[in-house]
Design a protein around this motif. Sequence first.
Motif, PDB file in Angstrom:
ATOM      1  N   ASP A   1      19.024  63.507  29.656  1.00  0.00           N
ATOM      2  CA  ASP A   1      20.386  63.020  29.388  1.00  0.00           C
ATOM      3  C   ASP A   1      21.178  64.064  28.606  1.00  0.00           C
TER       4      ASP A   1
ATOM      5  N   GLY B   1      16.819  58.108  31.021  1.00  0.00           N
ATOM      6  CA  GLY B   1      16.371  57.144  32.009  1.00  0.00           C
ATOM      7  C   GLY B   1      16.095  55.893  31.194  1.00  0.00           C
ATOM      8  N   LYS B   2      16.391  54.728  31.767  1.00  0.00           N
ATOM      9  CA  LYS B   2      16.453  53.519  30.953  1.00  0.00           C
ATOM     10  C   LYS B   2      15.159  53.190  30.200  1.00  0.00           C
TER      11      LYS B   2
ATOM     12  N   ASN C   1      25.366  60.385  37.107  1.00  0.00           N
ATOM     13  CA  ASN C   1      23.899  60.340  37.249  1.00  0.00           C
ATOM     14  C   ASN C   1      23.474  61.007  38.548  1.00  0.00           C
TER      15      ASN C   1
ATOM     16  N   THR D   1      26.605  54.080  25.806  1.00  0.00           N
ATOM     17  CA  THR D   1      25.495  54.448  26.699  1.00  0.00           C
ATOM     18  C   THR D   1      24.168  54.065  26.034  1.00  0.00           C
ATOM     19  N   GLY D   2      23.365  53.307  26.741  1.00  0.00           N
ATOM     20  CA  GLY D   2      22.052  52.938  26.206  1.00  0.00           C
ATOM     21  C   GLY D   2      22.054  51.644  25.412  1.00  0.00           C
TER      22      GLY D   2
ATOM     23  N   ASN E   1      14.594  55.307  27.161  1.00  0.00           N
ATOM     24  CA  ASN E   1      15.406  54.890  26.009  1.00  0.00           C
ATOM     25  C   ASN E   1      14.809  53.654  25.344  1.00  0.00           C
TER      26      ASN E   1
ATOM     27  N   GLY F   1      15.735  50.922  35.539  1.00  0.00           N
ATOM     28  CA  GLY F   1      16.567  51.979  36.102  1.00  0.00           C
ATOM     29  C   GLY F   1      16.537  52.064  37.608  1.00  0.00           C
ATOM     30  N   SER F   2      17.202  53.108  38.110  1.00  0.00           N
ATOM     31  CA  SER F   2      17.322  53.318  39.551  1.00  0.00           C
ATOM     32  C   SER F   2      16.012  53.861  40.120  1.00  0.00           C
TER      33      SER F   2
ATOM     34  N   ARG G   1      15.855  64.727  37.292  1.00  0.00           N
ATOM     35  CA  ARG G   1      17.323  64.849  37.351  1.00  0.00           C
ATOM     36  C   ARG G   1      17.930  65.027  35.955  1.00  0.00           C
TER      37      ARG G   1
ATOM     38  N   THR H   1      21.356  63.527  33.769  1.00  0.00           N
ATOM     39  CA  THR H   1      22.513  62.637  33.765  1.00  0.00           C
ATOM     40  C   THR H   1      23.458  63.178  32.701  1.00  0.00           C
TER      41      THR H   1
ATOM     42  N   GLN I   1      30.053  58.378  32.929  1.00  0.00           N
ATOM     43  CA  GLN I   1      28.634  58.702  33.173  1.00  0.00           C
ATOM     44  C   GLN I   1      28.482  59.283  34.578  1.00  0.00           C
TER      45      GLN I   1
ATOM     46  N   ASP J   1      19.863  49.277  27.118  1.00  0.00           N
ATOM     47  CA  ASP J   1      18.441  49.644  26.973  1.00  0.00           C
ATOM     48  C   ASP J   1      17.897  49.119  25.637  1.00  0.00           C
TER      49      ASP J   1
HETATM   50  O1  TA6 Z   1      21.481  53.222  30.183  1.00  0.00           O
HETATM   51  C1  TA6 Z   1      21.789  54.578  29.951  1.00  0.00           C
HETATM   52  C2  TA6 Z   1      20.903  55.433  30.789  1.00  0.00           C
HETATM   53  O2  TA6 Z   1      19.623  54.999  30.543  1.00  0.00           O
HETATM   54  C3  TA6 Z   1      21.033  56.906  30.552  1.00  0.00           C
HETATM   55  O3  TA6 Z   1      20.177  57.317  29.551  1.00  0.00           O
HETATM   56  C4  TA6 Z   1      20.753  57.529  31.920  1.00  0.00           C
HETATM   57  O4  TA6 Z   1      19.595  58.213  31.954  1.00  0.00           O
HETATM   58  C5  TA6 Z   1      20.965  56.403  32.896  1.00  0.00           C
HETATM   59  O5  TA6 Z   1      21.129  55.209  32.164  1.00  0.00           O
HETATM   60  C6  TA6 Z   1      20.005  56.178  33.985  1.00  0.00           C
HETATM   61  O6  TA6 Z   1      20.382  55.063  34.779  1.00  0.00           O
HETATM   62  P1  TA6 Z   1      19.985  54.921  36.295  1.00  0.00           P
HETATM   63  O7  TA6 Z   1      20.524  53.584  36.670  1.00  0.00           O
HETATM   64  O8  TA6 Z   1      20.649  56.054  37.032  1.00  0.00           O
HETATM   65  O9  TA6 Z   1      18.496  55.011  36.391  1.00  0.00           O
END
Ligand code: TA6
Length: 306
Positions: A12, A37-38, A103, A242-243, A41, A135-136, A86, A88, A101, A246
Amino acid sequence: MILTVTLNTALDLTYRVERLVPHSSHRVTTVTERPGGKGLNVARVLTALGHDVTVTGFVGGATGEALRAGLNGVRDALFPVLGSTRRTVAVVDSSSGDTTQLNEPGPLITPSEWSTFLTSYETLLTSASAVALCGSLPPGVPVGAYAHLVRGARAAGVPVLLDTSGEPLRRGIAARPDIVKPNADELAELTGSWEPLPATRAARRRGAHAVVASLGPNGLLAATPDGTWQATPAAIVSGNPTGAGDSAVAALLAGLVAGDPWPKRLASAVALSAATVLAPVAGEFDADAYTEFEAGVSVVQHADAA
Ligand code: TA6
């Protein structure tokens, strides 16, 4: 230990600018680089609160090395892959606190990397008190991955929380996780409704034991087997959001493991989210503010509905 899964880990980068103006060039005033990445965090916050946590997911390349180097005491069972982790980017407008943001999609995960991960996940579950799937999904990981991981946790008798979006959420919720934590956009996408109360209840009917919707400055709305609650912070804080979600997940997991009643879990989650907005980056929080905010959270129960 609490296990957090971040299949699409990230490095991040947080850029602060005085004021973000479209179509113009900016001088960055501060740059921060953190493992992200969620689920990472969530793990960083839980570790700071003194919990025994392990993070797993995929890492690779130079960004993966940098991510690992920044873990600072968070125990990892991250799984190396050929592709690169990756980045972000969060751009914070210092004048308003607004954050933009960006990503990246993440590395391509091969079928053999995915199947090796599944074997190690099963082993990690044997010593987990709870698991968070966050997360994704990176390219190459099947869209039903979270549904599969939820079923694995349930088969192992480990309570499971799911925090994702889109089709992975739709499929994952049908696998009956213990808690699902969508934000307002994710909830609307899942249920087709922007009205938080009916949408949260509708999401729960899709299979989750409990749904906790994070509504930004309006706090959390939880539909649970014990009732429905709205938890609201005493005041709106400004900073970097952000976060914040999380950190809500981190508090919900801690409350789940401790067996706390829902109002206590929600008060803690709202306070920890707000204390994270005060911190400069995701995965961190202002510890004094957390204690102060917790006492001020209002938790109101809604009348039950079918
Ligand atoms: O919630 C914030 C966050 O965790 C960032 O730290 C960033 O890494 C992002 O979300 C990742 O989210 P994503 O949905 O792309 O996996």
